[in-house]
Design a protein around this motif. Structure first.
Motif, PDB file in Angstrom:
ATOM      1  N   SER A 153       1.982   5.734 -16.856  1.00 39.65           N
ATOM      2  CA  SER A 153       1.225   5.566 -15.610  1.00 39.65           C
ATOM      3  C   SER A 153       1.721   4.342 -14.837  1.00 39.65           C
ATOM      4  CB  SER A 153      -0.264   5.417 -15.919  1.00 39.65           C
ATOM      5  OG  SER A 153      -0.985   5.029 -14.774  1.00 39.65           O
ATOM      6  N   ASN A 154       1.879   3.222 -15.525  1.00 43.01           N
ATOM      7  CA  ASN A 154       2.368   2.005 -14.869  1.00 43.01           C
ATOM      8  C   ASN A 154       3.778   2.197 -14.315  1.00 43.01           C
ATOM      9  OD1 ASN A 154       0.015   0.584 -15.443  1.00 43.01           O
ATOM     10  ND2 ASN A 154       0.798  -0.209 -17.372  1.00 43.01           N
ATOM     11  N   GLU A 155       4.614   2.893 -15.089  1.00 43.48           N
ATOM     12  CA  GLU A 155       5.996   3.109 -14.657  1.00 43.48           C
ATOM     13  C   GLU A 155       6.042   4.025 -13.441  1.00 43.48           C
ATOM     14  OE1 GLU A 155       9.745   1.683 -15.261  1.00 43.48           O
ATOM     15  OE2 GLU A 155       7.935   1.230 -16.405  1.00 43.48           O
ATOM     16  N   ALA A 156       5.158   5.013 -13.384  1.00 41.24           N
ATOM     17  CA  ALA A 156       5.109   5.924 -12.240  1.00 41.24           C
ATOM     18  C   ALA A 156       4.699   5.172 -10.976  1.00 41.24           C
ATOM     19  CB  ALA A 156       4.139   7.068 -12.515  1.00 41.24           C
ATOM     20  N   ILE A 157       3.748   4.250 -11.107  1.00 42.95           N
ATOM     21  CA  ILE A 157       3.320   3.452  -9.959  1.00 42.95           C
ATOM     22  C   ILE A 157       4.455   2.543  -9.494  1.00 42.95           C
ATOM     23  CG2 ILE A 157       1.759   1.591  -9.248  1.00 42.95           C
ATOM     24  CD1 ILE A 157      -0.376   2.930 -11.016  1.00 42.95           C
ATOM     25  N   ALA A 196      -0.597   0.112   3.848  1.00 45.89           N
ATOM     26  CA  ALA A 196      -1.784   0.937   3.605  1.00 45.89           C
ATOM     27  C   ALA A 196      -1.392   2.303   3.028  1.00 45.89           C
ATOM     28  CB  ALA A 196      -2.560   1.112   4.902  1.00 45.89           C
ATOM     29  N   ILE A 197      -0.286   2.865   3.508  1.00 47.33           N
ATOM     30  CA  ILE A 197       0.172   4.168   3.002  1.00 47.33           C
ATOM     31  C   ILE A 197       0.619   4.042   1.549  1.00 47.33           C
ATOM     32  CG2 ILE A 197       1.891   5.997   3.268  1.00 47.33           C
ATOM     33  CD1 ILE A 197       1.835   5.460   6.279  1.00 47.33           C
ATOM     34  N   TYR A 198       1.357   2.960   1.242  1.00 47.65           N
ATOM     35  CA  TYR A 198       1.763   2.733  -0.147  1.00 47.65           C
ATOM     36  C   TYR A 198       0.537   2.568  -1.050  1.00 47.65           C
ATOM     37  CZ  TYR A 198       6.786   2.156   0.714  1.00 47.65           C
ATOM     38  OH  TYR A 198       8.109   2.373   1.026  1.00 47.65           O
ATOM     39  N   LEU A 199      -0.444   1.820  -0.578  1.00 50.31           N
ATOM     40  CA  LEU A 199      -1.667   1.628  -1.359  1.00 50.31           C
ATOM     41  C   LEU A 199      -2.384   2.952  -1.598  1.00 50.31           C
ATOM     42  CD1 LEU A 199      -3.112  -1.659   0.194  1.00 50.31           C
ATOM     43  CD2 LEU A 199      -2.264  -1.341  -2.142  1.00 50.31           C
ATOM     44  N   LEU A 200      -2.395   3.808  -0.588  1.00 47.41           N
ATOM     45  CA  LEU A 200      -3.036   5.111  -0.744  1.00 47.41           C
ATOM     46  C   LEU A 200      -2.310   5.950  -1.791  1.00 47.41           C
ATOM     47  CD1 LEU A 200      -5.090   7.241   0.108  1.00 47.41           C
ATOM     48  CD2 LEU A 200      -3.538   7.903   1.963  1.00 47.41           C
ATOM     49  N   MET A 201      -0.979   5.928  -1.754  1.00 43.39           N
ATOM     50  CA  MET A 201      -0.212   6.701  -2.732  1.00 43.39           C
ATOM     51  C   MET A 201      -0.425   6.174  -4.145  1.00 43.39           C
ATOM     52  SD  MET A 201       3.387   7.697  -0.786  1.00 43.39           S
ATOM     53  CE  MET A 201       3.831   6.027  -0.299  1.00 43.39           C
ATOM     54  N   THR A 202      -0.418   4.853  -4.314  1.00 48.89           N
ATOM     55  CA  THR A 202      -0.646   4.305  -5.651  1.00 48.89           C
ATOM     56  C   THR A 202      -2.077   4.550  -6.108  1.00 48.89           C
ATOM     57  OG1 THR A 202      -1.123   2.110  -4.688  1.00 48.89           O
ATOM     58  CG2 THR A 202       1.130   2.526  -5.409  1.00 48.89           C
ATOM     59  N   LEU A 203      -3.022   4.557  -5.176  1.00 46.21           N
ATOM     60  CA  LEU A 203      -4.408   4.862  -5.536  1.00 46.21           C
ATOM     61  C   LEU A 203      -4.530   6.289  -6.069  1.00 46.21           C
ATOM     62  CD1 LEU A 203      -7.450   4.257  -5.601  1.00 46.21           C
ATOM     63  CD2 LEU A 203      -7.553   4.984  -3.194  1.00 46.21           C
ATOM     64  N   LEU A 204      -3.883   7.233  -5.380  1.00 42.66           N
ATOM     65  CA  LEU A 204      -3.931   8.621  -5.827  1.00 42.66           C
ATOM     66  C   LEU A 204      -3.294   8.773  -7.206  1.00 42.66           C
ATOM     67  CD1 LEU A 204      -3.011  10.468  -2.500  1.00 42.66           C
ATOM     68  CD2 LEU A 204      -5.266  10.290  -3.581  1.00 42.66           C
ATOM     69  N   LEU A 205      -2.177   8.068  -7.439  1.00 38.31           N
ATOM     70  CA  LEU A 205      -1.543   8.114  -8.753  1.00 38.31           C
ATOM     71  C   LEU A 205      -2.448   7.518  -9.820  1.00 38.31           C
ATOM     72  CD1 LEU A 205       2.224   7.154  -8.253  1.00 38.31           C
ATOM     73  CD2 LEU A 205       1.307   9.294  -9.138  1.00 38.31           C
ATOM     74  N   THR A 206      -3.077   6.392  -9.479  1.00 41.62           N
ATOM     75  CA  THR A 206      -3.972   5.732 -10.434  1.00 41.62           C
ATOM     76  C   THR A 206      -5.129   6.639 -10.819  1.00 41.62           C
ATOM     77  OG1 THR A 206      -3.414   3.542  -9.528  1.00 41.62           O
ATOM     78  CG2 THR A 206      -5.437   3.722 -10.829  1.00 41.62           C
ATOM     79  N   LEU A 212      -6.276  11.696 -16.563  1.00 42.49           N
ATOM     80  CA  LEU A 212      -5.597  12.126 -17.783  1.00 42.49           C
ATOM     81  C   LEU A 212      -6.037  11.312 -18.983  1.00 42.49           C
ATOM     82  CD1 LEU A 212      -1.871  12.800 -16.745  1.00 42.49           C
ATOM     83  CD2 LEU A 212      -3.634  14.473 -17.310  1.00 42.49           C
ATOM     84  N   GLU A 213      -6.189  10.000 -18.776  1.00 44.46           N
ATOM     85  CA  GLU A 213      -6.596   9.140 -19.877  1.00 44.46           C
ATOM     86  C   GLU A 213      -8.008   9.495 -20.357  1.00 44.46           C
ATOM     87  OE1 GLU A 213      -6.097   5.076 -18.750  1.00 44.46           O
ATOM     88  OE2 GLU A 213      -3.974   5.320 -18.285  1.00 44.46           O
TER      89      GLU A 213
END
Length: 219
Positions: A153-157, A196-206, A212-213
């Motif tokens: 998860s961290n690596e994907a972010i 803001a767009i990067y934050l949104l993408m990382t939020l969705l990944l998180t 999953l966790e």
């Protein structure tokens, strides 16, 4: 900042974000299984294969991703004799660079996951009469997946943020359009929008990986 200006610069930046997401999907989809194959190669009893895998991982993790991208995009075509056959369009070259780099990192993550599995699990599988394939697919891999999931998860972010390096090899992604708007309009507002767009993408990944966790009872 007027709504009209915001709308005008948002459209190309979202187009750049599509390129960012596309690179992320391609890189994660190929580098994860490739990383696992590298892990198996490292654990191979055939020493030349294990040595080559170790060397590859050391080189890819020990040199900057940006340098690797520059070599693939601009260095390979300069190799005498074969360079003309190694010319790739920028996006393809960038995908290749990200895949090769992140496969090395995922290989180390998976290796750590396998090392975390108690040896008793293998012995118990033998007692149950499972062959090596059954032991790996039914016993070891599910446990390894649970162990490595937070690190993956961290690596994907990290990967979604590293896509900004596309800017350095002239691939028109999110940061490229943000920088273009800043230079044209003499305002830093596009940088905040890109952030803001990067934050949104990382939020969705998180949120995705947290789901999953929870599914695998980490929480």
């Amino acid at each position: 900042m007027s709504v009209e200006y915001f709308t005008r610069i948002l459209k190309p930046m979202l187009e750049g974000a599509e390129m960012t997401v596309l690179l992320f999907i391609i890189a994660i989809a190929i580098s994860v299984p490739l990383g696992f194959l590298l892990t198996l190669a490292v654990k191979s009893s055939y020493r030349p294969v294990a040595w080559l895998a170790h060397t590859y991982i050391y080189v890819m993790r020990g040199t900057p991703l940006l340098l690797q991208l520059l070599v693939i995009c601009f260095g390979l075509p300069m190799i005498p004799g074969v360079g003309e056959y190694l010319v790739l369009d920028r996006f393809t070259a960038a995908c290749l660079g990200f895949i090769l780099n992140y496969a090395a990192y995922f290989a180390e993550i998976f290796r750590g996951g396998l090392l975390a599995i108690d040896k008793g699990q293998y012995e118990a599988s033998q007692v149950l009469g499972l062959n090596k394939w059954q032991t790996m697919t039914r016993i070891i891999l599910p446990q390894m997946f649970r162990v490595v999931l937070p690190t993956v998860s961290n690596e994907a972010i990290t990967l979604i943020k590293d896509t900004a390096l596309l800017y350095a090899v002239a691939v028109p992604e999110l940061l490229h359009f943000a920088q273009t708007a800043v230079n044209r309009d003499f305002t830093i507002v596009p940088f905040f929008i890109a952030g803001a767009i990067y934050l949104l993408m990382t939020l969705l990944l998180t949120v995705f990986f947290k789901g999953l966790e929870r599914r695998f009872k980490f929480e």
